[in-house]
Write an enzyme that holds these catalytic residues in place. Structure first.
Site, short mmCIF file in Angstrom:
data_model
loop_
_atom_site.label_atom_id
_atom_site.label_comp_id
_atom_site.label_asym_id
_atom_site.label_seq_id
_atom_site.Cartn_x
_atom_site.Cartn_y
_atom_site.Cartn_z
CE1 TYR A 142 -3.41 -2.76 0.77
CE2 TYR A 142 -4.47 -0.59 1.34
CZ TYR A 142 -4.46 -2.15 0.99
OH TYR A 142 -5.85 -2.53 0.93
CE LYS A 191 1.87 -17.91 -1.77
NZ LYS A 191 1.11 -19.14 -1.81
CG ASP A 223 -1.82 -20.49 -0.12
OD1 ASP A 223 -1.27 -20.25 1.00
OD2 ASP A 223 -1.49 -21.34 -1.36
CG ASP A 247 -8.10 -4.58 2.00
OD1 ASP A 247 -9.01 -4.35 2.26
OD2 ASP A 247 -7.93 -4.77 0.62
CG ASP A 251 -13.62 -7.05 2.93
OD1 ASP A 251 -13.51 -6.12 3.45
OD2 ASP A 251 -14.00 -6.68 1.65
C1 IPM Z 1 -10.09 -0.98 4.09
C2 IPM Z 1 -10.77 -0.67 2.66
C3 IPM Z 1 -9.28 0.30 2.33
C4 IPM Z 1 -8.24 -0.41 2.44
C5 IPM Z 1 -9.74 1.14 1.10
C6 IPM Z 1 -10.87 1.95 1.01
C7 IPM Z 1 -8.55 2.02 0.75
O1 IPM Z 1 -10.67 -1.51 1.78
O2 IPM Z 1 -10.33 -0.22 5.04
O3 IPM Z 1 -10.15 -2.28 4.21
O4 IPM Z 1 -7.89 -1.21 1.19
O5 IPM Z 1 -7.60 -0.32 3.31
MG MG Z 2 -10.72 -3.46 2.74
#
Ligand code: IPM
Ligand code: MG
Length: 356
Positions: A142, A191, A223, A247, A251
């Site tokens: 990032y 990884k 993975d 990230d 999710d």
């Molecule tokens: C998160 C989001 C952010 C990230 C984006 C919006 C830049 O996906 O907070 O997880 O990738 O960190």
């Molecule tokens: Mg995210």
């Protein structure tokens, strides 16, 4: 106590969910005798519209001068055509970096009252889901160099992933300290069979673990981890991982609980100041329709009370109010199941306030 909170309402459903959350904080202030002062800090697409940039200097200054930051959500299709350096997301990344928020904590917990919404097979869900993803937030790919150039007549893009030992060490300590207050197990995800950054990650986390002999440390390839999170999430207590893996996995982790709209997150660095936000995005498709679920943001405010302001009783009161409202059967659209009582964002906020 007097606390100043920078408020980033953001885009999409951000203003609605933040509005309800400030109402809940007001109820807490009244009940416990505190004063919360809110300072608006425009960021994201709305700031691009108003100021031409996603994070105006004035907003950054407001955040740096506050005791903590509450954030709704930023981004939306309206700003997709922005050059990458001026996208809404850039504002968020710049803010994380400027505030030194190197640790992002995202709990993945299944609410007992919402277990029917869990998308996993019932025998897997029955073993329970209660773990925390500790994500490194201001390093890795990032924040490496990004370039796009033309080479031999075609476009070539490069993103550099880099980590230093101290960047790994400081977030590893947070994970081990958190595990000590939980089930004493850290799973470090990397990884290391492919990446140098991951080999350094593994070596550094292993060295930090020596200071925590009471905490078990396991290593897992990313993975495999993506697979284990859906195969048997009950094996995880604290996951620690680098920025991009975190990230993606956070999710996945929030989705298996069945209630992504309910999950808060905290971003912290050195010291007490943090940034608190729900895990979900700006949901432009339902923006302005009073359909959003404010609970993720309300619970983020509870985390702020607990971790930045050391107000445990106040945080308990907020979490208990949310539990009570769910027990009574009130549901926003995202968590609605048969038998539930459907309410909008405003009414959900009012119900929570009523229980404070
Ligand atoms: C998160 C989001 C952010 C990230 C984006 C919006 C830049 O996906 O907070 O997880 O990738 O960190
Ligand atoms: Mg995210």
């Amino acid at each position: 106590m007097n606390k100043t909170i920078a408020v980033i309402r953001g885009d999409g459903i951000g203003p609605e969910i933040v509005g309800e959350t400030l109402g809940v904080l007001d109820a807490v202030a009244q009940k416990f005798g505190h004063t919360f002062t809110y300072k608006e800090a425009p960021m994201g697409g709305c700031a691009i519209d108003e100021f031409g940039v996603p994070l105006p200097d004035s907003s950054l200054e407001t955040c740096l001068a506050s005791d903590s930051v509450l954030l709704g959500a930023v981004g939306g299709p309206k700003w997709d055509a922005q050059p990458s350096a001026n996208r809404p997301e850039r504002g968020l990344l710049k803010l994380r970096e400027a505030m030194g928020l190197y640790t992002n904590v995202r709990p993945a917990r299944m609410f007992p009252d919402l277990s029917a919404a869990c998308p996993l097979r019932s025998d897997i869900a029955a073993r329970g889901i209660d773990f925390v993803v500790v994500r490194e937030l201001i390093g890795g790919v990032y924040f490496g160099q990004h370039t796009t150039e033309t080479v031999d007549g075609e476009q070539k893009a490069v993103d550099i992933m880099s980590y230093t030992e101290h960047e790994i060490r400081r977030v590893a300590h947070v994970a081990f300290q958190m595990a000590r207050k939980r089930r004493k197990r850290v799973t470090s995800i990397d990884k290391a069979n492919v990446l140098d950054t991951s080999r350094l990650w593994r070596k550094t986390v292993t060295a930090v673990a020596e200071e925590y002999p009471d905490v078990e440390l396991l290593h897992m390839y990313v993975d495999n981890a993506a697979m284990q999170i859906v195969r048997d999430p009950s094996q995880f207590d604290v996951i620690v991982t680098e920025n991009l893996f975190g990230d993606i996995l956070s999710d996945e982790a929030s989705q298996i609980t069945g209630s992504i709209g309910m999950i808060p997150s905290s971003s912290m660095g050195e010291g007490a100041r943090g940034m608190y936000e729900p895990i979900h995005g700006s949901a432009p498709d339902i923006a302005g329709q009073d359909k959003a679920n404010p609970i993720g943001t309300v619970l983020a405010a509870a985390m702020m009370l607990r971790y930045s302001f050391d107000m445990a009783a106040e945080a308990d009161a907020v979490e208990a109010a949310v539990d009570a409202v769910l027990k009574e059967g009130w549901r926003c659209g995202d968590i609605m199941q048969g038998g539930g009582k459907l309410v909008g964002c405003r009414e959900m906020g009012r119900l929570i306030r009523e229980h404070i």
